[in-house]
Design an enzyme around this catalytic site. Structure first.
Site: not given
Length: 468
Positions: A122, A354, A356
């Site tokens: 990430c 994000d 993720h």
């Protein structure tokens, strides 16, 4: 034979872990993000107001006299339309930023059995997003927005999670049967939009920038290349990367890029929270690969810590000030164990993208590859107090004059916002070598990182919080 058996065990282990991470990060609970009408929203230097002057006037008129509003409510309709327009402008701008997330089923990473970065990549993804924004400023400008941004369904979460169920089953079966043929997202048909002149040129660059971040060994800033550069600092595929290490990896990736379009861009990474102005200008005024002298645009990356074990809230105003600058390209940061790409704020909350979320591999080498999965349909917000202190701040300067202006502006901001004796970072005249620091040559023939850089990167690796 024993070595072969160990390799097979590692491959099987890797496949099970990949399947688990694909399941964990593909199933994402989508929640709505709420914004206040009473406070401005900042996104990479652009300011959006969801409460207009017209609304204030209408409220005052309503309170003073009921005759101040038409009986059919048309005044309120006009106000709502104005506010709605501001919201749409913000959505269009946010969605136009390039979103890079976990991917699965991409070509195997050299030296490993990994075909996904779920669970460990990430920070590399947030670094890619920051670099992508810098390249968008360089080739497209801050005013550019994707014409099809509002065509995306903001409720795509439902279709994403429903498709996830099918992909989970396929992923688990593939892991167990070793059938790992890359899957490609289905392509949407032509939208029927007419492209003319500058729009066509912008769309070409839009696609080209995304293609540089493709998940294939040949992509200049793709995961495969970044991992190769990371090996020079002792990092391997599957390891955790911190924001400072990623900053140095991005610098090397840009230096080594061979696409002629990228020869006009360079990256400078601050040394020990210090930006040496002469070193930056030397990079900007270096010769292009064609042998012709020219001025390069520079992306300046500054790894910093916003406190000790926890983020010091005294730095909030400075971070907000940085994200209010149009030449800011965002912040690689996050909260403990999760890296986010911070791009804006409202009040004391940061707006971020994000990484993720596990999406399927997209082959960016094919013509008219689908763009939807590279644009985030909805922003997320997080309290500044939850931010991990380790982060890397990025700026873009097209010319030497732009850099000089930016250094003056940021220096004033640092002084006015700092309650401590020393500012978060500094701009210093001269070269790093003038201050007894080993300066890194612009081009190193035998090794990608100098010995001094390797020591610094290893120190960053041990000092930083683990960011997944």
């Amino acid at each position: 034979m024993e070595a072969t058996g160990t390799d097979e065990v590692e491959k099987i282990k890797s496949k099970f872990m990949s399947a688990w991470h694909n399941m964990k990060y593909s199933w994402v609970l989508k929640t709505k993000t709420y914004f206040s009408r009473n406070s401005p929203v900042f996104l990479l230097g652009k300011c959006y107001h969801f409460k207009t002057e017209g609304e204030y006037r209408a409220l005052h008129s309503f309170q003073s006299s009921s005759a101040g509003l038409s009986t059919d409510g048309s005044n309120f309709d006009k106000i709502n339309a104005e506010i709605s327009g501001n919201v749409e402008e913000f959505r269009r701008d946010f969605i136009s930023r390039i979103w890079l997330t976990y991917r699965e089923e991409f070509p195997q990473i050299k030296g490993s059995a990994l075909t996904t970065d779920c669970g460990w990549g990430c920070t590399l993804r947030t670094g890619q997003m920051l670099l992508a924004q810098g390249l968008m400023l360089h080739f497209l400008g801050r005013a550019w927005v994707w014409p099809e941004a509002l065509d995306m369904d903001s409720c795509d979460s439902e279709s994403w999670t429903s498709s996830t169920v099918r992909r989970l089953t396929a992923s688990l079966e593939a892991s167990l049967t070793a059938e790992r043929d890359p899957k490609v997202l289905p392509q949407r048909g032509p939208t029927g939009r007419d492209w003319h002149g500058s729009d066509m040129r912008s769309e070409v660059y839009h696609r080209k920038i995304i293609s540089w971040f493709g998940d294939s060994p040949l992509a200049a800033f793709g995961l495969h290349q970044l991992i190769e550069y990371g090996k020079k600092s002792g990092k391997m595929a599957g390891d955790w990367y911190g924001p400072a290490v990623v900053a140095h990896i991005l610098r090397k990736a840009v230096e080594e890029a061979r696409d002629p379009e990228l020869q006009g861009v360079t990256v400078y990474v601050a040394q020990d929270c210090t930006v040496y102005s002469s070193d930056v200008i030397d990079r900007q005024c270096s010769f292009l690969d064609s042998g012709k002298a020219g001025t390069k645009a520079v992306i300046i990356l500054v790894p910093v810590r916003l406190g000790g074990e926890r983020t010091n809230t005294d730095y909030l105003e400075f971070v907000k000030g940085i994200l209010s600058l149009e030449y800011c390209v965002g912040i690689i940061g996050g909260k403990p164990k999760q890296s986010y790409y911070f791009a804006g704020f409202q009040d004391d909350s940061l707006i971020y993208m994000d990484p993720h979320y596990c999406q399927s591999f997209v082959d960016v080498s094919i013509k008219d590859f689908p763009l939807e999965s590279f644009h985030c349909p909805s922003p997320k917000k997080m309290s500044f107090k939850k931010m991990d202190p380790s982060c890397t701040i990025g700026f873009y300067c097209r010319t030497v004059q732009d850099f000089e202006k930016a250094s003056e502006e940021i220096t004033k901001m640092l002084k006015s916002s700092s309650k401590e004796k020393y500012p978060l970072f500094t701009f210093v005249e001269g070269h790093s070598r003038d201050y007894d620091f080993a300066s890194s040559p612009l081009h190193e023939e035998n090794d990608l990182f100098s010995e001094d850089e390797k020591k610094r990167l290893k120190r960053f690796s041990t000092e930083e919080f683990v960011l997944l």
